[in-house]
Design an enzyme around this catalytic site. Structure first.
Site, PDB file in Angstrom:
ATOM      1  N   GLU A  37       0.848  -1.190   0.000  1.00 48.94           N
ATOM      2  CA  GLU A  37       0.000   0.000   0.000  1.00 48.94           C
ATOM      3  C   GLU A  37       0.883   1.240   0.000  1.00 48.94           C
ATOM      4  O   GLU A  37       0.435   2.333   0.325  1.00 48.94           O
ATOM      5  CB  GLU A  37      -0.989  -0.011   1.162  1.00 48.94           C
ATOM      6  CG  GLU A  37      -0.393  -0.181   2.532  1.00 48.94           C
ATOM      7  CD  GLU A  37      -1.430  -0.172   3.635  1.00 48.94           C
ATOM      8  OE1 GLU A  37      -2.173   0.814   3.745  1.00 48.94           O
ATOM      9  OE2 GLU A  37      -1.494  -1.158   4.389  1.00 48.94           O
ATOM     10  N   CYS A  49      -3.422  -3.445   4.409  1.00 52.38           N
ATOM     11  CA  CYS A  49      -2.501  -4.450   4.957  1.00 52.38           C
ATOM     12  C   CYS A  49      -2.923  -5.875   4.626  1.00 52.38           C
ATOM     13  O   CYS A  49      -2.180  -6.823   4.880  1.00 52.38           O
ATOM     14  CB  CYS A  49      -2.416  -4.291   6.474  1.00 52.38           C
ATOM     15  SG  CYS A  49      -2.068  -2.615   6.991  1.00 52.38           S
ATOM     16  N   HIS A  78      -2.110  -9.712  12.278  1.00 49.26           N
ATOM     17  CA  HIS A  78      -1.578  -8.465  11.722  1.00 49.26           C
ATOM     18  C   HIS A  78      -1.268  -7.553  12.905  1.00 49.26           C
ATOM     19  O   HIS A  78      -2.095  -7.392  13.806  1.00 49.26           O
ATOM     20  CB  HIS A  78      -2.607  -7.811  10.800  1.00 49.26           C
ATOM     21  CG  HIS A  78      -2.270  -6.390  10.474  1.00 49.26           C
ATOM     22  ND1 HIS A  78      -1.097  -6.051   9.855  1.00 49.26           N
ATOM     23  CD2 HIS A  78      -2.925  -5.225  10.721  1.00 49.26           C
ATOM     24  CE1 HIS A  78      -1.047  -4.732   9.722  1.00 49.26           C
ATOM     25  NE2 HIS A  78      -2.148  -4.209  10.245  1.00 49.26           N
TER      26      HIS A  78
HETATM   27  N1  CAA Z   1       2.308   4.010  30.294  1.00 47.52           N
HETATM   28  C1  CAA Z   1       1.692   2.881  29.893  1.00 47.52           C
HETATM   29  N2  CAA Z   1       0.628   2.874  29.044  1.00 47.52           N
HETATM   30  C2  CAA Z   1       0.182   4.058  28.588  1.00 47.52           C
HETATM   31  C3  CAA Z   1       0.779   5.276  28.994  1.00 47.52           C
HETATM   32  C4  CAA Z   1       1.882   5.228  29.871  1.00 47.52           C
HETATM   33  N3  CAA Z   1       2.490   6.332  30.287  1.00 47.52           N
HETATM   34  N4  CAA Z   1       0.116   6.282  28.378  1.00 47.52           N
HETATM   35  C5  CAA Z   1      -0.862   5.711  27.624  1.00 47.52           C
HETATM   36  N5  CAA Z   1      -0.806   4.362  27.756  1.00 47.52           N
HETATM   37  C6  CAA Z   1      -1.663   3.373  27.107  1.00 47.52           C
HETATM   38  C7  CAA Z   1      -3.112   3.766  27.031  1.00 47.52           C
HETATM   39  O1  CAA Z   1      -3.791   3.460  28.234  1.00 47.52           O
HETATM   40  C8  CAA Z   1      -3.565   2.910  25.860  1.00 47.52           C
HETATM   41  O2  CAA Z   1      -3.742   1.586  26.294  1.00 47.52           O
HETATM   42  P1  CAA Z   1      -5.120   0.805  25.932  1.00 47.52           P
HETATM   43  O3  CAA Z   1      -5.229   0.837  24.424  1.00 47.52           O
HETATM   44  O4  CAA Z   1      -4.876  -0.575  26.460  1.00 47.52           O
HETATM   45  O5  CAA Z   1      -6.212   1.560  26.576  1.00 47.52           O
HETATM   46  C9  CAA Z   1      -2.345   2.891  24.938  1.00 47.52           C
HETATM   47  O6  CAA Z   1      -1.230   3.297  25.758  1.00 47.52           O
HETATM   48  C10 CAA Z   1      -2.442   3.857  23.772  1.00 47.52           C
HETATM   49  O7  CAA Z   1      -2.792   5.098  24.291  1.00 47.52           O
HETATM   50  P2  CAA Z   1      -3.878   6.007  23.533  1.00 47.52           P
HETATM   51  O8  CAA Z   1      -5.086   5.194  23.222  1.00 47.52           O
HETATM   52  O9  CAA Z   1      -4.061   7.265  24.292  1.00 47.52           O
HETATM   53  O10 CAA Z   1      -3.036   6.290  22.222  1.00 47.52           O
HETATM   54  P3  CAA Z   1      -3.322   7.252  21.016  1.00 47.52           P
HETATM   55  O11 CAA Z   1      -4.786   7.490  20.889  1.00 47.52           O
HETATM   56  O12 CAA Z   1      -2.429   8.419  21.110  1.00 47.52           O
HETATM   57  O13 CAA Z   1      -2.805   6.377  19.778  1.00 47.52           O
HETATM   58  C11 CAA Z   1      -3.433   4.712  18.170  1.00 47.52           C
HETATM   59  C12 CAA Z   1      -3.036   4.982  19.626  1.00 47.52           C
HETATM   60  C13 CAA Z   1      -4.864   5.183  17.964  1.00 47.52           C
HETATM   61  C14 CAA Z   1      -3.338   3.230  17.911  1.00 47.52           C
HETATM   62  C15 CAA Z   1      -2.489   5.506  17.224  1.00 47.52           C
HETATM   63  O14 CAA Z   1      -1.172   5.080  17.419  1.00 47.52           O
HETATM   64  C16 CAA Z   1      -2.861   5.372  15.768  1.00 47.52           C
HETATM   65  O15 CAA Z   1      -3.731   6.064  15.259  1.00 47.52           O
HETATM   66  N6  CAA Z   1      -2.151   4.432  15.027  1.00 47.52           N
HETATM   67  C17 CAA Z   1      -2.389   4.230  13.612  1.00 47.52           C
HETATM   68  C18 CAA Z   1      -3.644   3.425  13.355  1.00 47.52           C
HETATM   69  C19 CAA Z   1      -3.521   1.991  13.796  1.00 47.52           C
HETATM   70  O16 CAA Z   1      -2.451   1.437  13.943  1.00 47.52           O
HETATM   71  N7  CAA Z   1      -4.690   1.336  13.965  1.00 47.52           N
HETATM   72  C20 CAA Z   1      -4.722  -0.060  14.309  1.00 47.52           C
HETATM   73  C21 CAA Z   1      -5.911  -0.785  13.687  1.00 47.52           C
HETATM   74  S1  CAA Z   1      -5.971  -0.468  11.910  1.00 47.52           S
HETATM   75  C22 CAA Z   1      -4.862  -1.592  11.250  1.00 47.52           C
HETATM   76  O17 CAA Z   1      -4.457  -2.528  11.876  1.00 47.52           O
HETATM   77  C23 CAA Z   1      -4.377  -1.356   9.852  1.00 47.52           C
HETATM   78  C24 CAA Z   1      -3.037  -0.735   9.897  1.00 47.52           C
HETATM   79  O18 CAA Z   1      -2.022  -1.419   9.847  1.00 47.52           O
HETATM   80  C25 CAA Z   1      -2.943   0.725  10.003  1.00 47.52           C
END
Ligand code: CAA
Length: 402
Positions: A85, A117, A240
């Site tokens: 992709e 993916c 994945h």
């Molecule tokens: N210590 C330990 N853990 C902590 C922490 C700390 N200091 N601060 C935060 N965390 C934890 C949170 O509690 C959370 O855990 P849970 O999910 O178990 O609740 C985790 O860290 C992530 O924190 P946030 O949810 O606040 O993170 P975020 O919103 O900033 O970002 C994300 C997370 C949404 C995955 C972001 O990285 C993102 O958008 N990534 C790209 C999209 C993605 O990967 N999606 C996955 C599904 S889609 C897919 O699989 C296709 C693909 O390849 C893209």
């Protein structure tokens, strides 16, 4: 032409390549003002692979396939299916550059496939279809991607890059049989996408996680409805991994939905070995599931004769749940030491160096020579007259384009 039964075909060889550079999550955390444990524990990532100036999905793909060509030669490869992709051209398959760099036979067909993916798994199943039509052929499937989000965005912690090449044969594969039953799920959603004018993905992070969880449940239900093996049959599960914690979330949700206890011991047993490489590489989109598979095989006890479950997810979205059965003696055909050496050999870079690489001019059609940085043997040397010019230092390959 000879026919074969579908369940005797499978993976004959598998190899991984990643980038020349790596970025420690501590560097990114400090620069973004984030607690590093959010990355290390929260999303389960220690490092991400960062492409050198002269690396792209073509050079990664060629580097992943080269050890397979060294071992098996190019004869009988009838088809190259490249899944990505991170396409480098709207028309021409990136597989054709790889075909040239590897010196593959002119009588092979080459195509690029896309569905986020998931496309690598589509490639694998299309290969199975071709092989069940003609068992004399071999099909090279290459998954290759660079996961890139906007600098400073929450997706940035989930970047990475890698390619995994798989050689599929119709009879007596050395690594694993591809089992015939698969469960599917498709749904037209906008959880993650990359319009043609963008070099980074747009994503609704929370929706994408929820969509992945739902798609897993639906694909497994379809698999079970079609007479697949019960969930208790699998020696390990391989997901994945956009970030490694996602595999844990999906597996826990799946087990709970089937009334199965998902305690720490069970999760460790089912998943841990499949996440070791991904923790160090980051997301590699189409390659990520197969990076996970290699990680599992390189870090597990002998799984000969055992069934492994694989969950492929591509945003947008398509999911497939399918299984493989490990062949006796498969461990003799792995390259664990080489893979671990190549991961350890990446040069760690600072956040400033990472930003300098990110801030290089985009591919806007202007003539450009790329800095000599890669250690892989394949490089993107230049853009000239709107053409990508690749070169290689690997001697036995055929007509490289530069
Ligand atoms: N210590 C330990 N853990 C902590 C922490 C700390 N200091 N601060 C935060 N965390 C934890 C949170 O509690 C959370 O855990 P849970 O999910 O178990 O609740 C985790 O860290 C992530 O924190 P946030 O949810 O606040 O993170 P975020 O919103 O900033 O970002 C994300 C997370 C949404 C995955 C972001 O990285 C993102 O958008 N990534 C790209 C999209 C993605 O990967 N999606 C996955 C599904 S889609 C897919 O699989 C296709 C693909 O390849 C893209």
């Amino acid at each position: 032409m000879t026919n074969t039964t579908v369940n005797s075909l499978g993976i004959h060889d598998i190899a991984l390549a990643t980038t020349t550079f790596s970025l420690d999550m501590k560097e990114l955390a400090d620069a973004n003002g984030v607690d590093v444990n959010k990355y290390r524990t929260g999303i389960g990532q220690d490092m991400q692979s960062v492409p050198a100036d002269d690396e792209d999905i073509v050079t990664l793909a060629a580097a992943a396939a080269q050890p397979i060509i060294d071992r098996h030669g190019v004869d009988d490869i009838s088809t190259v299916i490249l899944a990505t992709e991170t396409g480098v051209d709207q028309s021409k398959s990136a597989g054709l550059f790889v075909h040239s760099l590897l010196g593959l036979p002119p009588n092979a067909r080459v195509v690029e496939v896309k569905q986020a993916c998931y496309a690598g798994t589509a490639g694998l199943q299309f290969a199975a279809g071709l092989l069940s039509r003609n068992s004399d052929e071999k099909v090279l499937v290459i998954t290759t991607d660079i996961a890139r989000y906007d600098v400073g965005s929450s997706g940035e912690g989930t970047q990475g890059a890698a390619a995994v090449a798989l050689l599929l044969v119709a009879n007596d594969p050395a690594i694993a049989l591809l089992d015939p039953v698969s469960g599917f799920y498709s749904n037209d959603i906008m959880d993650f996408w990359r319009p043609n004018y963008r070099s980074t993905a747009r994503v609704d992070g929370k929706q994408s996680v929820a969509a992945y969880l739902e798609a897993t449940i639906q694909a497994v239900d379809d698999y079970l409805d079609k007479g697949g093996l019960p969930l208790s049959s699998f020696a390990a599960f391989c997901y994945h991994q956009p970030f490694t914690k996602m595999a844990y979330k999906a597996h826990k949700n799946l087990l709970h939905s089937h009334g199965i206890e998902a305690d720490a011991e069970r999760m460790e047993h089912d998943l841990a070995a499949s996440t070791i490489y991904n923790r160090a590489i980051g997301n590699s989109y189409t390659a990520s599931l197969y990076v996970g598979l290699l990680s599992l095989l390189d870090h597990s006890h002998d799984l000969s004769g055992q069934h492994i479950a694989l969950l492929s997810y591509g945003s947008g979205c398509v999911a497939e749940f399918f299984t493989i059965t490990m062949q006796p003696g498969y461990r003799e055909h792995l390259r664990a030491a080489d893979t671990q050496r190549s991961l350890a050999a990446r040069t760690p870079i600072s956040h400033e160096q990472y930003l300098a690489l990110r801030n290089k001019p985009a591919d806007d059609g202007h003539d450009r020579e790329f800095d000599v940085q890669t250690t892989s043997g394949f490089r993107l040397a230049a853009i000239s007259d709107e053409q990508r010019i690749y070169s290689t230092t690997i001697e036995h390959v055929g007509a490289a384009t530069g």
